[in-house]
Design a protein around this motif. Sequence first.
Motif, PDB file in Angstrom:
ATOM      1  N   GLU A  39       9.712 -11.409   6.779  1.00 25.76           N
ATOM      2  CA  GLU A  39      11.159 -11.336   6.543  1.00 25.76           C
ATOM      3  C   GLU A  39      11.816 -10.258   7.394  1.00 25.76           C
ATOM      4  N   LYS A  40      11.104  -9.150   7.539  1.00 23.14           N
ATOM      5  CA  LYS A  40      11.675  -8.028   8.304  1.00 23.14           C
ATOM      6  C   LYS A  40      11.482  -8.195   9.805  1.00 23.14           C
ATOM      7  N   GLY A  41      10.698  -9.199  10.205  1.00 30.06           N
ATOM      8  CA  GLY A  41      10.444  -9.396  11.631  1.00 30.06           C
ATOM      9  C   GLY A  41       9.552  -8.321  12.239  1.00 30.06           C
ATOM     10  N   VAL A  42       8.666  -7.789  11.424  1.00 27.08           N
ATOM     11  CA  VAL A  42       7.731  -6.771  11.927  1.00 27.08           C
ATOM     12  C   VAL A  42       6.326  -7.365  11.994  1.00 27.08           C
ATOM     13  N   TYR A  43       5.686  -7.222  13.150  1.00 24.45           N
ATOM     14  CA  TYR A  43       4.324  -7.733  13.340  1.00 24.45           C
ATOM     15  C   TYR A  43       3.348  -6.579  13.135  1.00 24.45           C
ATOM     16  N   LEU A  44       2.361  -6.796  12.263  1.00 24.31           N
ATOM     17  CA  LEU A  44       1.374  -5.733  12.000  1.00 24.31           C
ATOM     18  C   LEU A  44       0.005  -6.136  12.536  1.00 24.31           C
ATOM     19  N   LEU A  45      -0.541  -5.293  13.391  1.00 26.68           N
ATOM     20  CA  LEU A  45      -1.891  -5.519  13.922  1.00 26.68           C
ATOM     21  C   LEU A  45      -2.842  -4.509  13.300  1.00 26.68           C
ATOM     22  N   ASN A  46      -3.953  -5.005  12.769  1.00 22.55           N
ATOM     23  CA  ASN A  46      -4.998  -4.131  12.219  1.00 22.55           C
ATOM     24  C   ASN A  46      -6.088  -3.985  13.269  1.00 22.55           C
ATOM     25  N   LEU A  47      -6.240  -2.774  13.775  1.00 23.56           N
ATOM     26  CA  LEU A  47      -7.206  -2.539  14.852  1.00 23.56           C
ATOM     27  C   LEU A  47      -8.410  -1.771  14.309  1.00 23.56           C
ATOM     28  N   MET A  48      -9.577  -2.353  14.477  1.00 22.13           N
ATOM     29  CA  MET A  48     -10.792  -1.740  13.917  1.00 22.13           C
ATOM     30  C   MET A  48     -11.829  -1.509  15.008  1.00 22.13           C
ATOM     31  N   SER A  49     -12.782  -0.633  14.720  1.00 20.07           N
ATOM     32  CA  SER A  49     -13.866  -0.374  15.675  1.00 20.07           C
ATOM     33  C   SER A  49     -14.789   0.698  15.122  1.00 20.07           C
ATOM     34  N   SER A  50     -15.860   0.978  15.849  1.00 16.28           N
ATOM     35  CA  SER A  50     -16.722   2.120  15.528  1.00 16.28           C
ATOM     36  C   SER A  50     -16.016   3.390  16.008  1.00 16.28           C
ATOM     37  N   PRO A  51     -16.460   4.561  15.516  1.00 24.16           N
ATOM     38  CA  PRO A  51     -15.917   5.801  16.086  1.00 24.16           C
ATOM     39  C   PRO A  51     -16.346   5.913  17.555  1.00 24.16           C
ATOM     40  N   GLY A  52     -15.445   6.354  18.394  1.00 26.66           N
ATOM     41  CA  GLY A  52     -15.819   6.600  19.792  1.00 26.66           C
ATOM     42  C   GLY A  52     -15.774   5.379  20.697  1.00 26.66           C
ATOM     43  N   SER A  53     -15.204   4.268  20.226  1.00 27.88           N
ATOM     44  CA  SER A  53     -15.164   3.054  21.046  1.00 27.88           C
ATOM     45  C   SER A  53     -14.001   3.079  22.038  1.00 27.88           C
ATOM     46  N   GLY A  54     -13.088   4.051  21.854  1.00 23.81           N
ATOM     47  CA  GLY A  54     -11.956   4.146  22.779  1.00 23.81           C
ATOM     48  C   GLY A  54     -10.683   3.511  22.248  1.00 23.81           C
ATOM     49  N   LYS A  55     -10.519   3.481  20.935  1.00 26.16           N
ATOM     50  CA  LYS A  55      -9.317   2.877  20.335  1.00 26.16           C
ATOM     51  C   LYS A  55      -8.048   3.579  20.803  1.00 26.16           C
ATOM     52  N   THR A  56      -8.055   4.909  20.722  1.00 22.09           N
ATOM     53  CA  THR A  56      -6.831   5.647  21.021  1.00 22.09           C
ATOM     54  C   THR A  56      -6.467   5.507  22.500  1.00 22.09           C
TER      55      THR A  56
END
Lengths: 233, 117
Positions: A39-56
């Motif tokens: 309704e608000k037009g907001v897309y939410l992505l859930n990003l997962m991984s092991s620690p140290g995989s380079g997410k940031t």
Amino acid sequence: MFTNHHKSDMDKVKVIEIKKSVFAENDKDADNLREELKEKGVYLLNLMSSPGSGKTTTLIQTINRIKDKIRVAVMEADIDSDVDAIKIKEATGIESIQLHTGGMCHLDAEMTRQGLDNLTLANTDLAILENVGNLVCPAEFDTGSCRNAMILSVPEGHDKPLKYPLMFSICDIVIINKIDVMPYFDFDLEKCKEYIHMRNPKARVIPICAKSGEGVDEFAQWLLDEVKNWKNN
Amino acid sequence: MHELGIVFYIIKDVKEVAEENSCSHVSKVVMSIGEVSTVIPGYLTDCWDWAVKKEPLLTGCRLEVETIPAVTHCDACGQEYPTVEHGKTCPHCGSGQTWLLRGNEVEIKEIEVTETE
């Protein structure tokens, strides 16, 4: 207040059948959250991984490619510390907040909702939730996201989809990061894709190197398309 | 860590049911847990025993775990087999086209309560 609960003529002991999944309430909550986001037009992505995989690092590279086209905000979930949220804000200039899970190994829909309440949703097209670094527990709890993504990095090995089947089976997109060091780790990209598709035939696989930016354009484009579809359909 | 989160969910659900039924105390909670659900029963009961100390409605309440054996179905030959022993590969025909029939459950089966009239 009761003082003696087992020996009283007034009290009856009985068994109540429940037969309810512990995850049922969270699943319902997550569905409600998805509807609200729609309704608000907001897309939410859930990003997962092991620690140290380079997410940031992956996020910084990606956000810098899309921030002029859509409005992005990030929620960094960690057990403690706010180093990631600060890093994102400094490197991209976008709204970035830190969520502390208080020792918990995952986020559920309620915690995600609390995080979203702290973002300026009226000014957001894409909210990215960086989940706690862990390949087991976050897979069990629906956060209310529109899509699940994960990052697998080359040093972790190409056999991870076999070891953490649930994580790979719930992810719509798998990013394979640090492909520049593939020769040093005997990482077999084709084997890895094959294992991922055994768990989830529909998963899209994008190999990248977040450090040099190789492959990041493809992920950035995927996100832009996803956000557009979410808002228009 | 995972188990503690699940314990908080169980406590929330059990308290709701107990209140709906005007119960003064819950003395036992029985869980049905699938063999491949990733929940470790021993950790779950340890977390439970710690967490219920903070809940007057649940003081001394025991958590019992019943295990549901995991069974996988093979699409290639149509047979079923025990998951823990053979994993994703069908022992009857060697196919990998298999899916988990049961064994992933984390369910509250029943609770034993004291009702106040």
